[in-house]
Design a protein around this motif. Sequence first.
Motif, mmCIF file in Angstrom:
data_model
loop_
_atom_site.group_PDB
_atom_site.id
_atom_site.type_symbol
_atom_site.label_atom_id
_atom_site.label_comp_id
_atom_site.label_asym_id
_atom_site.label_seq_id
_atom_site.Cartn_x
_atom_site.Cartn_y
_atom_site.Cartn_z
ATOM 1 N N VAL A 56 -4.264 -8.163 3.747
ATOM 2 C CA VAL A 56 -2.815 -8.119 3.517
ATOM 3 C C VAL A 56 -2.423 -6.841 2.784
ATOM 4 O O VAL A 56 -1.471 -6.162 3.184
ATOM 5 C CB VAL A 56 -2.356 -9.367 2.732
ATOM 6 N N CYS A 57 -3.141 -6.498 1.728
ATOM 7 C CA CYS A 57 -2.768 -5.323 0.932
ATOM 8 C C CYS A 57 -3.018 -4.005 1.665
ATOM 9 O O CYS A 57 -2.252 -3.057 1.507
ATOM 10 C CB CYS A 57 -3.527 -5.332 -0.388
ATOM 11 N N SER A 58 -4.060 -3.939 2.446
ATOM 12 C CA SER A 58 -4.351 -2.684 3.153
ATOM 13 C C SER A 58 -3.475 -2.503 4.383
ATOM 14 O O SER A 58 -3.432 -1.410 4.947
ATOM 15 C CB SER A 58 -5.822 -2.627 3.546
ATOM 16 N N ALA A 104 -2.650 -7.210 10.975
ATOM 17 C CA ALA A 104 -3.421 -7.308 9.726
ATOM 18 C C ALA A 104 -2.781 -8.302 8.764
ATOM 19 O O ALA A 104 -3.481 -9.061 8.082
ATOM 20 C CB ALA A 104 -3.540 -5.933 9.072
ATOM 21 N N LEU A 105 -1.451 -8.315 8.706
ATOM 22 C CA LEU A 105 -0.763 -9.291 7.856
ATOM 23 C C LEU A 105 -1.045 -10.714 8.319
ATOM 24 O O LEU A 105 -1.297 -11.604 7.506
ATOM 25 C CB LEU A 105 0.742 -9.034 7.864
ATOM 26 N N LEU A 106 -0.996 -10.933 9.633
ATOM 27 C CA LEU A 106 -1.263 -12.276 10.150
ATOM 28 C C LEU A 106 -2.706 -12.706 9.893
ATOM 29 O O LEU A 106 -2.953 -13.849 9.484
ATOM 30 C CB LEU A 106 -0.943 -12.336 11.645
ATOM 31 N N VAL A 107 -3.643 -11.808 10.122
ATOM 32 C CA VAL A 107 -5.058 -12.137 9.896
ATOM 33 C C VAL A 107 -5.317 -12.377 8.413
ATOM 34 O O VAL A 107 -5.996 -13.344 8.040
ATOM 35 C CB VAL A 107 -5.971 -11.013 10.443
ATOM 36 N N GLY A 108 -4.774 -11.527 7.569
ATOM 37 C CA GLY A 108 -4.971 -11.696 6.130
ATOM 38 C C GLY A 108 -4.374 -12.987 5.606
ATOM 39 O O GLY A 108 -5.002 -13.711 4.824
ATOM 40 N N PHE A 165 -2.707 -3.520 -8.318
ATOM 41 C CA PHE A 165 -2.584 -2.999 -6.953
ATOM 42 C C PHE A 165 -1.586 -1.848 -6.906
ATOM 43 O O PHE A 165 -1.889 -0.770 -6.375
ATOM 44 C CB PHE A 165 -2.165 -4.117 -5.993
ATOM 45 N N TRP A 166 -0.402 -2.057 -7.452
ATOM 46 C CA TRP A 166 0.621 -1.015 -7.371
ATOM 47 C C TRP A 166 0.289 0.172 -8.269
ATOM 48 O O TRP A 166 0.620 1.313 -7.920
ATOM 49 C CB TRP A 166 1.998 -1.594 -7.667
ATOM 50 N N ALA A 167 -0.374 -0.042 -9.372
ATOM 51 C CA ALA A 167 -0.767 1.082 -10.234
ATOM 52 C C ALA A 167 -1.786 1.971 -9.529
ATOM 53 O O ALA A 167 -1.685 3.203 -9.569
ATOM 54 C CB ALA A 167 -1.336 0.559 -11.552
ATOM 55 N N VAL A 168 -2.749 1.360 -8.870
ATOM 56 C CA VAL A 168 -3.750 2.152 -8.131
ATOM 57 C C VAL A 168 -3.096 2.860 -6.946
ATOM 58 O O VAL A 168 -3.404 4.022 -6.667
ATOM 59 C CB VAL A 168 -4.925 1.261 -7.669
ATOM 60 N N ARG A 213 -3.718 5.250 0.553
ATOM 61 C CA ARG A 213 -3.649 4.812 -0.849
ATOM 62 C C ARG A 213 -3.594 3.303 -0.989
ATOM 63 O O ARG A 213 -4.142 2.737 -1.934
ATOM 64 C CB ARG A 213 -2.475 5.470 -1.550
ATOM 65 N N HIS A 214 -2.962 2.601 -0.052
ATOM 66 C CA HIS A 214 -2.894 1.144 -0.144
ATOM 67 C C HIS A 214 -4.249 0.502 0.163
ATOM 68 O O HIS A 214 -4.580 -0.539 -0.407
ATOM 69 C CB HIS A 214 -1.815 0.596 0.790
ATOM 70 N N THR A 215 -5.008 1.118 1.043
ATOM 71 C CA THR A 215 -6.345 0.603 1.332
ATOM 72 C C THR A 215 -7.249 0.761 0.111
ATOM 73 O O THR A 215 -8.009 -0.153 -0.231
ATOM 74 C CB THR A 215 -6.952 1.327 2.552
ATOM 75 N N LEU A 216 -7.146 1.890 -0.558
ATOM 76 C CA LEU A 216 -7.903 2.093 -1.791
ATOM 77 C C LEU A 216 -7.485 1.073 -2.851
ATOM 78 O O LEU A 216 -8.334 0.455 -3.510
ATOM 79 C CB LEU A 216 -7.695 3.514 -2.316
ATOM 80 N N ALA A 217 -6.191 0.866 -2.984
ATOM 81 C CA ALA A 217 -5.695 -0.119 -3.951
ATOM 82 C C ALA A 217 -6.129 -1.530 -3.565
ATOM 83 O O ALA A 217 -6.422 -2.362 -4.435
ATOM 84 C CB ALA A 217 -4.175 -0.037 -4.050
ATOM 85 N N ALA A 218 -6.185 -1.816 -2.264
ATOM 86 C CA ALA A 218 -6.625 -3.135 -1.801
ATOM 87 C C ALA A 218 -8.095 -3.367 -2.137
ATOM 88 O O ALA A 218 -8.474 -4.479 -2.527
ATOM 89 C CB ALA A 218 -6.392 -3.272 -0.299
ATOM 90 N N VAL A 219 -8.915 -2.345 -1.990
ATOM 91 C CA VAL A 219 -10.337 -2.468 -2.334
ATOM 92 C C VAL A 219 -10.495 -2.741 -3.827
ATOM 93 O O VAL A 219 -11.237 -3.649 -4.230
ATOM 94 C CB VAL A 219 -11.117 -1.195 -1.925
#
Length: 150
Positions: free
Chosen positions: A44-46, A58-62, A102-105, A117-123
């Motif tokens: 969801v986050c990535s 990806a949203l549906l799968v997450g 999440f949002w800070a990263v 950047r969102h994928t990194l934050a999701a990890v």
Amino acid sequence: MTSYDAQTALDAIRHRQEQTFNAYVRHASSRPYLVVSALGLFAVCSSFDLPNPWKTAALLVGNALALGGLFVHQRRAPVRRKAVASEVLLYGVVGVALLVLFWAVAVAAYFLGLPARHTLAAVVTALAVVLASRVLRPFVETAMRRNGHC
């Protein structure tokens, strides 16, 4: 009934309560459900970094992973109990802290010029969920014991 019989009955009740509590805690912190929820959170986050048709997928799968895992987790629970206000508050604080993380990263990755950047934050957030589940387990156990519902 003698005092020995009464004490034996009370000891048996306390023993069963402890077994119930241990079963609940063991099931609540089981690894397969933790991994599924972390993967769902990551998906969801990535998804923010993906183009539109893949973003929706990806949203549906997450969400399917997270909600399906939650449904299966609740259905297979050997012991069911209602969470009390202090537990719900603890879970809410942890959820808000993970959202802030999440949002800070993501913002830090943006200012550093990093791609995806969102994928990194999701990890980072998914790893924080796994770490938080281990670190916060004693606090959750204490909150459950203090409320006397186990």
